[in-house]
Design a protein around this motif. Structure first.
Motif, short mmCIF file in Angstrom:
data_model
loop_
_atom_site.label_atom_id
_atom_site.label_comp_id
_atom_site.label_asym_id
_atom_site.label_seq_id
_atom_site.Cartn_x
_atom_site.Cartn_y
_atom_site.Cartn_z
N VAL A 24 0.84 -1.20 0.00
CA VAL A 24 0.00 0.00 0.00
C VAL A 24 0.87 1.25 0.00
N ARG A 25 1.92 1.27 0.80
CA ARG A 25 2.81 2.43 0.84
C ARG A 25 3.51 2.63 -0.50
N ILE A 26 3.86 1.56 -1.16
CA ILE A 26 4.49 1.67 -2.48
C ILE A 26 3.51 2.30 -3.46
N ILE A 27 2.28 1.80 -3.49
CA ILE A 27 1.28 2.34 -4.43
C ILE A 27 1.02 3.82 -4.13
N GLU A 28 0.96 4.16 -2.84
CA GLU A 28 0.66 5.54 -2.47
C GLU A 28 1.84 6.48 -2.65
N SER A 29 2.99 5.94 -3.05
CA SER A 29 4.15 6.79 -3.35
C SER A 29 3.92 7.63 -4.59
N PHE A 30 3.07 7.12 -5.49
CA PHE A 30 2.84 7.80 -6.75
C PHE A 30 1.76 8.86 -6.58
N GLY A 31 1.87 9.90 -7.37
CA GLY A 31 0.89 10.97 -7.33
C GLY A 31 0.98 11.80 -8.58
N SER A 32 0.11 12.81 -8.67
CA SER A 32 0.10 13.65 -9.86
C SER A 32 1.41 14.38 -10.05
N SER A 73 14.67 3.65 -6.03
CA SER A 73 15.26 4.32 -4.86
C SER A 73 14.31 5.39 -4.31
N GLU A 74 13.61 6.09 -5.21
CA GLU A 74 12.64 7.10 -4.77
C GLU A 74 11.44 6.45 -4.12
N ILE A 75 11.01 5.32 -4.67
CA ILE A 75 9.89 4.59 -4.07
C ILE A 75 10.26 4.13 -2.67
N ALA A 76 11.46 3.59 -2.53
CA ALA A 76 11.91 3.12 -1.22
C ALA A 76 11.90 4.25 -0.20
N ARG A 77 12.36 5.43 -0.62
CA ARG A 77 12.40 6.58 0.30
C ARG A 77 11.00 7.03 0.67
N ARG A 78 10.13 7.15 -0.33
CA ARG A 78 8.77 7.61 -0.07
C ARG A 78 7.97 6.61 0.76
N ALA A 79 8.21 5.32 0.55
CA ALA A 79 7.48 4.28 1.26
C ALA A 79 8.15 3.87 2.56
N ASP A 80 9.28 4.49 2.86
CA ASP A 80 10.03 4.18 4.07
C ASP A 80 10.37 2.68 4.15
N TYR A 120 2.50 -8.59 -11.91
CA TYR A 120 1.03 -8.66 -11.89
C TYR A 120 0.38 -7.59 -12.76
N GLY A 121 1.17 -6.66 -13.26
CA GLY A 121 0.62 -5.59 -14.07
C GLY A 121 0.12 -4.40 -13.28
N TRP A 122 0.31 -4.44 -11.96
CA TRP A 122 -0.14 -3.32 -11.13
C TRP A 122 0.80 -2.13 -11.29
N LEU A 123 2.06 -2.41 -11.55
CA LEU A 123 3.04 -1.38 -11.87
C LEU A 123 3.66 -1.72 -13.22
N GLN A 124 4.28 -0.74 -13.85
CA GLN A 124 4.97 -1.00 -15.11
C GLN A 124 6.24 -0.16 -15.17
N GLY A 181 0.48 0.67 -13.28
CA GLY A 181 0.24 -0.15 -14.45
C GLY A 181 -1.18 -0.08 -14.97
N VAL A 182 -1.33 -0.50 -16.20
CA VAL A 182 -2.65 -0.48 -16.84
C VAL A 182 -3.62 -1.42 -16.11
N ARG A 183 -3.12 -2.53 -15.61
CA ARG A 183 -3.98 -3.49 -14.93
C ARG A 183 -4.63 -2.87 -13.69
N MET A 184 -3.86 -2.08 -12.93
CA MET A 184 -4.42 -1.44 -11.75
C MET A 184 -5.47 -0.41 -12.16
N TRP A 185 -5.17 0.36 -13.20
CA TRP A 185 -6.14 1.33 -13.70
C TRP A 185 -7.43 0.63 -14.13
N GLU A 186 -7.29 -0.51 -14.80
CA GLU A 186 -8.45 -1.27 -15.26
C GLU A 186 -9.31 -1.72 -14.09
N LEU A 187 -8.67 -2.30 -13.08
CA LEU A 187 -9.42 -2.79 -11.93
C LEU A 187 -10.09 -1.65 -11.17
N ALA A 188 -9.34 -0.55 -10.99
CA ALA A 188 -9.89 0.58 -10.25
C ALA A 188 -11.07 1.20 -10.99
#
Length: 259
Positions: free
Chosen positions: A14-22, A30-37, A53-57, A67-74
């Motif tokens: 969840v923290r990895i996914i929430e690292s991304f934003g507009s 390395s940036e994901i690791a820092r943002r997700a602690d 799994y296609g959740w990230l690309q 990833g497109v798969r996460m966008w599709e599911l959401a």
């Protein structure tokens, strides 16, 4: 399943996914690791699994994005899907009249979440975007939703802190309380320069089948003497969306809400 620290793998994902934003749609590991602690090795391993799994690309430069798969599911499972489907035809008609921005927002706690937006080249400046958020006191959509929110939510927002985006943003609790009362009475929020001095937000409520306010429909237009002229078209679109969502009176007839 929990790791050696006792923290579940799910919470790390969840923290990895929430690292991304507009402001950061693509990140290096390395940036994901820092943002997700997270330790970089842990972040790298989980990112690779999520890519599988296609959740990230991964981009060609090895940056990672949703990833497109996460966008599709959401998109397929979105709780706002029926609202957006009901609203879109009326938003398109309204957009043709307004020629600037038309937005659909819902309340998420003490923020407004924008779930749909139509824009056009050359339209007035607009800081909001689809899946973007603003504090309820800042935008016309937020003011409408706050005016019809439970009293506990209103009191929490009024207790502050209230951030000022411009000199016109209402941050005085007494003035904000009076504004909310006026919006409940008039059925429309006209917010001149609240987010940017060049723009005016005009919003009205959308009501669900039980007559409660479920969303706000708004336009963002230039901050000039013509801003209020869009209110009748906005109200007509809002009534159309409510009818499309099955709003009826006790006799089974379509209910036309006065704003």
């Amino acid at each position: 399943m929990a790791g050696s620290s006792g923290e579940s793998v799910l919470s790390r994902v969840v923290r990895i996914i929430e690292s991304f934003g507009s402001e950061a749609p693509a990140l290096r590991v390395s940036e994901i690791a820092r943002r997700a602690d997270l330790h970089i090795a842990t972040a790298s391993r989980l990112v690779e699994e999520l890519v599988g799994y296609g959740w990230l690309q991964r981009d060609d430069d090895r940056r990672v994005r949703i990833g497109v798969r996460m966008w599709e599911l959401a998109s397929r499972a979105s709780p706002t899907l029926s609202l957006r489907e009901a609203a879109m035809p009326f938003m398109e008609d309204l957009h043709a009249v307004v020629g600037h921005h038309v937005q659909l927002g819902v309340r998420e706690s003490d923020e407004v979440l924008f779930v749909e937006r139509l824009s056009a080249p050359g339209a007035v400046i607009n800081l909001t975007r689809i899946a973007g958020r603003l504090s309820l006191h800042v935008s016309s959509s937020g003011i409408v939703l706050l005016a019809h929110a439970p009293s506990s939510v209103q009191e929490k927002v009024l207790a502050g802190p209230l951030r000022a985006y411009t000199a016109h943003t209402v941050v005085d609790p007494k003035q904000l309380r009076a504004l909310l009362a006026d919006v409940r009475k008039s059925g429309v929020a006209v917010c001149r320069g609240f987010v940017d001095p060049r723009a005016t937000g005009v919003a009205v409520p959308l009501r669900g089948p039980d007559n409660t306010v479920v969303a706000a429909l708004s336009t963002i237009v230039p901050n000039d003497d013509n801003a209020r002229m869009h209110i009748p078209a906005l109200q007509a679109a809002a009534r159309g969306v409510s009818r499309a969502m099955g709003v009826q009176d006790l006799c089974g007839r379509t209910q036309y809400f006065s704003h």
